[in-house]
Write an enzyme that holds these catalytic residues in place. Structure first.
Site, PDB file in Angstrom:
ATOM      1  CG  ASP A  45      -1.981  -1.103   1.130  1.00 56.03           C
ATOM      2  OD1 ASP A  45      -2.184  -1.636   0.020  1.00 56.03           O
ATOM      3  OD2 ASP A  45      -2.588  -1.427   2.162  1.00 56.03           O
ATOM      4  N   GLY A  46       1.995   1.227   0.685  1.00 55.95           N
ATOM      5  CA  GLY A  46       2.888   2.377   0.675  1.00 55.95           C
ATOM      6  C   GLY A  46       3.435   2.658  -0.712  1.00 55.95           C
ATOM      7  NE  ARG A 146      -8.187  24.136  24.925  1.00 55.59           N
ATOM      8  CZ  ARG A 146      -9.275  24.858  24.725  1.00 55.59           C
ATOM      9  NH1 ARG A 146     -10.426  24.252  24.360  1.00 55.59           N
ATOM     10  NH2 ARG A 146      -9.241  26.165  24.874  1.00 55.59           N
ATOM     11  CB  ALA A 160      -4.904   3.630   6.111  1.00 53.17           C
ATOM     12  CE1 TYR A 161      -2.503   7.333  13.243  1.00 53.09           C
ATOM     13  CE2 TYR A 161      -2.292   9.306  11.889  1.00 53.09           C
ATOM     14  CZ  TYR A 161      -2.174   8.682  13.115  1.00 53.09           C
ATOM     15  OH  TYR A 161      -1.728   9.387  14.199  1.00 53.09           O
ATOM     16  CG  ASN A 162     -10.385   6.788   9.848  1.00 53.72           C
ATOM     17  OD1 ASN A 162     -10.690   7.804  10.456  1.00 53.72           O
ATOM     18  ND2 ASN A 162     -11.268   5.825   9.576  1.00 53.72           N
ATOM     19  CB  ALA A 183      -3.604  11.874  21.153  1.00 51.86           C
TER      20      ALA A 183
END
Length: 264
Positions: A45-46, A146, A160-162, A183
């Protein structure tokens, strides 16, 4: 048809590339690394993301197809034992690639405006101290965020990251965006939505605030701001990536094979 190979830099991928190039030339394909009709990416994928960004200026004229030689191949429909099938797919005139819209962001600085694109996601992050951002959707105020950052994912990037951040996976047959917090701070003093938000494809997400050390992430790329960033507008672009799939491609099969362990 003119082709280019985009390889992950390892011996196995180069070996597959050599074999495929020989087959393509035998079928009278022409190698053209500058302005190809189709880019065959070999890796994972990368490799796909790097190939798309490499050819971003010519994207509307290019289709992509992937061969899996890595660990994750969500976008790679073929394996090294299916090279002849891949070539046969490219030769056929009745098979069209699937189109997936990219994300686009308008970055407004003190003295300039810059437009950038992402395949999987676009992020605003501050790894040094708390990022504070006002979030609006179509000019309607949503929250004061925040935390470490905010990410907008495409349907391709939702897995992916999600997903790692707890966001939902969106079926790739849909058009949508997903806003996900990174975060986030949640306490009695500060509170935000605290959940991913799937957003209509015609909406615009605006992030504004004081971002002295924030960075903008586009998939694997990072843009370090050389002057003060005032705001980001993120939306689905009119640009798209065209990706060939096998004739029996099933998105749910890919999800199961990638994330679910079979009991047998």
């Amino acid at each position: 048809m003119q082709f280019a190979l985009y390889l992950r830099e390892d011996a196995h991928s180069r070996h597959i590339g050599d074999r495929l190039k020989s087959i393509l030339l035998k079928h009278h394909f022409i190698e053209n690394n500058d302005k190809p009709d189709v880019v065959v990416f070999i890796g994972g994928d990368g490799t796909f993301l790097r190939a798309v960004h490499h050819y971003m200026p010519e994207l509307e004229h290019i289709s992509f197809v992937g061969i899996h030689s890595g660990t994750l191949g969500f976008f790679c429909d073929f394996t090294e034992d299916k090279l002849e099938e891949l070539v046969a797919l490219l030769i056929r005139k009745d098979v069209k690639p699937q189109q997936y819209r990219l994300l686009e962001a308008k970055l407004t600085y003190e003295t300039k405006v810059v437009f950038v694109h992402g395949v999987n996601e676009i992020r605003l992050e501050n790894p040094f101290h708390t990022l504070i951002a006002d979030v609006k959707i179509d000019h309607s105020y949503l929250e004061c965020y925040r935390g470490n950052g905010l990410m907008v994912a495409s349907v391709l990037g939702s897995s992916a990251y999600n997903k790692s951040l707890g966001g939902a996976i969106i079926d790739t047959s849909l058009e949508a965006m997903e806003l996900t917090e990174i975060a986030t701070i949640q306490n009695n003093a500060y509170r935000s939505l605290g959940s991913s938000l799937v957003i209509h494809p015609k909406r615009t997400i605006t992030l504004s605030g004081d971002f002295p050390k924030a960075i903008v992430g586009l998939d694997f790329k990072v843009i370090e701001n050389d002057e003060k960033l005032l705001s980001m507008d993120i939306y689905l672009s009119s640009k798209y990536v065209q990706l060939y799939h096998q004739h029996n491609y099933q998105y749910l099969d890919i999800l199961r094979k990638t994330f679910v362990v079979d009991k047998e």
